[in-house]
Structures are given as structure tokens and as C-alpha cells.
Write an enzyme that holds these catalytic residues in place. Structure first.
Site, PDB file in Angstrom:
ATOM      1  CG  HIS A 271      -1.811   1.169   1.347  1.00 22.66           C
ATOM      2  ND1 HIS A 271      -3.129   1.150   0.946  1.00 22.66           N
ATOM      3  CD2 HIS A 271      -1.593   2.427   1.791  1.00 22.66           C
ATOM      4  CE1 HIS A 271      -3.664   2.344   1.143  1.00 22.66           C
ATOM      5  NE2 HIS A 271      -2.752   3.142   1.673  1.00 22.66           N
ATOM      6  CD  GLU A 272       1.546   3.531   3.751  1.00 22.99           C
ATOM      7  OE1 GLU A 272       1.674   4.588   3.107  1.00 22.99           O
ATOM      8  OE2 GLU A 272       0.536   3.290   4.464  1.00 22.99           O
ATOM      9  CG  HIS A 275       0.315   6.238  -0.646  1.00 24.79           C
ATOM     10  ND1 HIS A 275      -0.694   7.022  -1.152  1.00 24.79           N
ATOM     11  CD2 HIS A 275      -0.246   5.519   0.364  1.00 24.79           C
ATOM     12  CE1 HIS A 275      -1.819   6.773  -0.477  1.00 24.79           C
ATOM     13  NE2 HIS A 275      -1.578   5.865   0.448  1.00 24.79           N
ATOM     14  CD  GLU A 301      -5.792   5.426   0.499  1.00 21.54           C
ATOM     15  OE1 GLU A 301      -4.771   6.128   0.673  1.00 21.54           O
ATOM     16  OE2 GLU A 301      -6.008   4.384   1.143  1.00 21.54           O
TER      17      GLU A 301
END
Ligand code: ZN
Length: 506
Positions: A271-272, A275, A301
Site C-alpha cells: 500500500h505505502e 503511494h 489513495e
């Protein structure tokens, strides 16, 4: 249009001015990163002073009346024929942030900053103690100030829009409401079908022993294969995983490792990294100006969710990575790929948003969105929140809230005044699904490429359509440019129905 000497020098002045602000911003990000990773306990008070000084300097630059004059000068001289050219975009966005910063009286800005920091500190103490009554006055103060701020800004059709606009430029409550309600109906129906399915994933296989070092190694290996450049980043550890784009060539992430759980670290790492891939893909030549910045919270997001869910929880992704995982982790050695894949996609209504699966996650968000809107429309007051929260949780997820820490006080957002932030999570999920269905059309055989460990074509698509665009368009315009369609919840609905229909057998 030919530029006059004055407008040229006004633009140059603004470039220089906002690059200085960007340097201070990046120093601030670095201090925040350090604070969440390495700062020793006794260093915290001085760090607050450092951050306070930076905030003051930044506020001074953002509200500098000379910048206002230069903006007017640059605007009246014109910024070229193309409204989406680099100079036009930069001037438009500088104006946007200048107006936002200067419409709020200094007194209110100071009170908001104080209330936010007091609110967050109060929440940190009140949450573990389940002390709603102790926390309530702080939240009441914040809501009163944010209502006042929304009035001062006067953006959109109603006060909520002014707050939302900070996170998702151009978005409005009126535009979101019908989209969310269509999504809510579809999710409720899907959740029902899942609940009625006789199939159940064996999630126990994910909660055996997974050594810390192996998790760190495996997660880092996975994201570098996805395209995250370690030469331009860093993977650290913190209590709450986050990512931060500090400067060109410096987009860092953190993760959290739990030795009794496989998914916690891996999916937060992916997820990170999603980003951070966005940050690494922004045009470095425009760094420090809007053309070199990420577009919005929802857009950010969308990138993390694409990699975490559409890619990272897909069967084709694991066809490639599972042999390596099963080799590294003895706990997975006798677990078939299909069992593992079903387990990482288990759907189960739960009380905590941050731990929710792909199907129920957006139901958590919509509940918060409804409460926020009602607060800003003054249909309800802060004192009504716990009762309504518990009612909605029962109605939407079928669960009884045992205490406020697992209920209305679970998230940090409201304590620091972040109203209008929550809907950007669901917007991000919808953008992600819409981008993904378009990328599958544009890049033939996308999923079979994943199964072969080839992620560069997909990253290339994101780079070109989204990352390279900086703040050129509004989020809705960018969606239209990249997918030839306005925001359409059907992409997310179809993606979820197909995926979970296959897993749960309907
Ligand atoms: Zn995120």
C-alpha cells in the site's frame, strides 16, 4: 501569447517564492519522518518547537501580500493559450492556495492549529480510557472552528464543500452523495451474498509464525519488483505505516511487522509503496511547483489501493510470488496457493475501519461521510455522534459496538480537525477500479503479465496517465482524460462482484 517583461518577472518571482516554500515543506516532511521512526523520547519537545517555527515561516510565505500582487500581475498578463500548460497550471494552483490561506483570519488559523493539536493529544489519552465525555469538549471546539472556517472560505454549494475541497479539489457533497448511495446498495447486496455462501476461507494459515527478518526481506523484494526504486527511497518501521515524498529521489515508506500475521506487514508495505511509486513518478523537473506535485488525497489513495488490492491481492500476482513466499516462510509450505489466496481476501464485517476488507471498507467510510455532512449541515451535534455511530454500525455491518474506543473514537482524523478527508478513501477506491479497468483495455494481457512477474507495463501506464500529470487537471478531469469517462462507481462494483463471486462461489 507573447509575454511582457513584467509578467515574465512576476512568474519568475513566484517560482522562486514557492520553491522556497517547497524547501521548507520538504524539511518539515523529513522532521515528521524522523519523529515517527528514530527520534528519541526526550527529543520530542524540541521537535515540536522546530515544527512550530517552520509552520510560522510557511504561513508567512503562503500569505505574503507581495505574492498576491505578483499573482495578479501574472494573471492579468496571461499565462499562454493553453489553460493546461505548465505556467497556467502553476499560476492557477498558486492562486488557489493563496486564496485559501488568506481568506482565513489569522486569529482563526491560530485557534484551529491549537485546537487540532490539543484535540489530537486529548484523543490519544481518551481513546484507550474509553473516555468520550473527556474528549467531547475538544471535538466540539474543533467542529465549531471548522464550521467557521468553511463559512470564511465560501467554496462550493455548502460548508462541507469548502472542507472537502482541501483534500479533493473541485469535489462536492452533492456530487458524491448519489455515487456513494449507488455503491452502498451494491455493497450491501454483495455482503449478503457472501454471508449466505457456504464457502469459508481458512484464515488461520495467515496467523502462524512469520519471522520479522523474513517479512522485511520479502516485502522489500516484492515492492522493488513492482518498480519501487530503493535508490530513491527507504523502507523503515513505525507504529503506523506511512509514506512520505520528501524530495525528488527521496520517497520513503514505513511498515509495521507482526510476527503472528502474514498480511499486516506485506499489504501495508505494498500500500505505502503504491503511494511512493506515485511520488517517484512525479515530474522531477517541476519539483517544488504544482506541476510537480501529487493531485489530491483521493488520487494518492487510488495509487496505493491499486497496488495493494487490484494487483497485490490478485491470483495472478500470487501465481508469480507464491513459490518464493512458500520457500521463505515454513508456515506456508503446505498451504495450497488457492487456500492462501482465498484467505488474504477473506470478507468479514468488523468494527475497525483500518482493518476492514475490500468489501466492507467503503461501508465504514460512508458512515463517517454521512455523519460529517450532518455535522456541517448542523442537522446533528457532536453529542449525537456516539449514539448515531452505534446505530449505523448495527444497521450497516450488523455489529454491536462494545465501547467508544472501538466505535466513534477509533480514528484519529476528527480529533485533529480532518473533516472532509474520509470520503477521499472511497473516491480513491473508485478511481482505482476505474483506472484498472481502463488499463486492462489499454495493456492487453495485463494479468498474465503479472503472473510472469512483469509489472513495468502497468507502472508505465500509471506513470503516463497519472503520475506525469502532476496537478495539471482536477481529479474529475484527470479521470476523464485517462479513462474517457467521469467518475463511475460501476467499475468498483463490477470488480468486487466478479472477484468475490469467484471466491465465494456465486
Ligand atoms: Zn493510503
Amino acid at each position: 501569447m507573447e509575454k511582457t517583461t513584467t509578467s515574465r518577472s512576476a512568474y519568475e518571482w513566484l517560482l522562486n517564492h514557492y520553491r522556497t516554500a517547497a524547501h521548507l515543506e520538504s524539511v518539515k516532511s523529513l522532521l515528521h519522518w524522523d519523529q515517527s521512526t528514530f527520534l528519541p523520547e526526550e527529543g520530542h519537545p524540541y521537535r515540536s518547537e522546530q515544527l512550530g517555527t517552520l509552520a510560522k515561516l510557511l504561513h508567512g510565505l503562503r500569505t505574503d501580500p507581495v505574492a498576491g500582487e505578483k499573482l495578479t500581475e501574472a494573471e492579468s498578463a496571461g499565462t499562454g493559450e493553453d489553460p493546461y500548460g505548465v505556467e497556467a497550471v502553476n499560476v492557477r494552483e498558486w492562486r488557489r492556495s493563496y486564496d485559501r490561506a488568506t481568506k482565513i483570519p489569522v486569529r482563526l488559523a491560530v485557534e484551529l492549529a491549537r485546537a487540532a493539536s490539543a484535540g489530537e493529544m486529548a484523543w490519544e489519552k481518551a481513546k484507550p480510557a474509553n473516555d468520550w465525555d473527556g474528549f467531547r469538549p475538544y471535538l466540539e471546539r474543533i467542529v465549531a472552528l471548522r464550521r467557521e472556517e468553511a463559512e470564511c472560505l465560501g467554496i462550493g454549494h455548502e460548508p462541507y464543500d469548502a472542507l472537502l475541497d482541501e483534500y479533493e479539489p473541485g469535489e462536492t457533497a452533492q456530487a458524491i452523495e448519489p455515487v456513494f448511495s449507488r455503491l452502498r446498495e451494491a455493497l450491501a447486496a454483495l455482503l449478503d451474498r457472501i454471508g449466505n455462501s457456504p464457502r469459508r476461507p481458512q484464515t488461520g494459515v495467515l496467523h502462524r509464525h512469520f519471522p520479522r527478518r523474513d517479512q522485511m526481506f520479502f516485502g522489500t523484494e516484492v515492492i522493488s519488483r513492482l518498480g519501487y526504486r530503493l535508490q530513491a527511497g527507504h523502507v523503515g518501521v513505525s507504529a503506523h505505516p506511512f509514506s512520505v515524498g520528501i524530495a525528488p529521489g527521496d520517497a520513503r515508506i514505513t511498515t509495521r511487522i507482526d510476527e503472528t500475521s502474514f498480511p499486516v506487514a506485506l499489504f501495508s508495505t505494498i500500500h505505502e509503496a503504491g503511494h511512493a511509486l506515485y511520488e517517484q513518478g512525479l515530474p522531477a523537473a517541476h519539483w517544488g511547483t504544482p506541476m510537480g506535485q501529487s493531485l489530491s488525497h483521493g488520487m494518492h489513495e487510488s495509487q496505493s489501493r491499486l497496488w495493494e488490492n487490484m494487483v497485490g491481492r490478485s491470483l495472478s500476482f500470487w501465481e508469480h510470488f507464491y513459490p518464493a513466499a512458500a520457500k521463505r516462510f515454513t508456515a506456508l509450505q503446505n498451504v495450497p496457493l488457492e487456500t492462501f489466496h482465498f484467505a488474504i481476501n477473506a470478507v468479514r464485517p468488523s468494527l475497525i475501519r483500518a482493518e476492514a476488507d475490500e468489501v466492507t471498507y467503503n461501508l465504514h467510510i460512508m458512515m463517517r461521510f454521512e455523519l460529517e455532512i450532518a455535522l456541517l449541515r448542523k442537522g446533528i451535534e457532536v453529542a449525537d455522534l456516539p449514539g448515531l455511530w452505534n446505530e449505523k454500525t448495527k444497521e450497516t455491518l450488523g455489529l454491536t459496538v462494545p465501547d467508544h474506543a472501538l466505535g466513534v473514537m477509533q480514528d484519529v482524523h476528527w480529533s485533529s480537525g480532518s473533516f472532509g478527508y474520509f470520503p477521499t478513501y472511497t473516491l480513491g477506491n473508485m478511481y482505482a477500479a476505474q483506472f484498472y479497468s481502463r488499463a486492462k483495455e489499454d495493456v492487453p494481457g495485463l494479468e498474465s503479465l503479472f503472473a510472469r512477474g512483469e509489472f513495468a507495463p502497468f507502472l508505465g501506464w500509471l506513470r503516463e496517465k497519472i503520475h506525469a500529470q502532476g496537478k495539471r487537471y482536477s481529479p474529475r478531469q484527470l479521470l476523464l482524460q485517462a479513462t474517457s469517462e467521469d467518475l463511475n462507481p460501476d467499475h468498483l462494483i463490477r470488480y468486487l462482484n466478479e472477484k468475490f463471486g469467484t471466491l465465494y462461489g456465486f
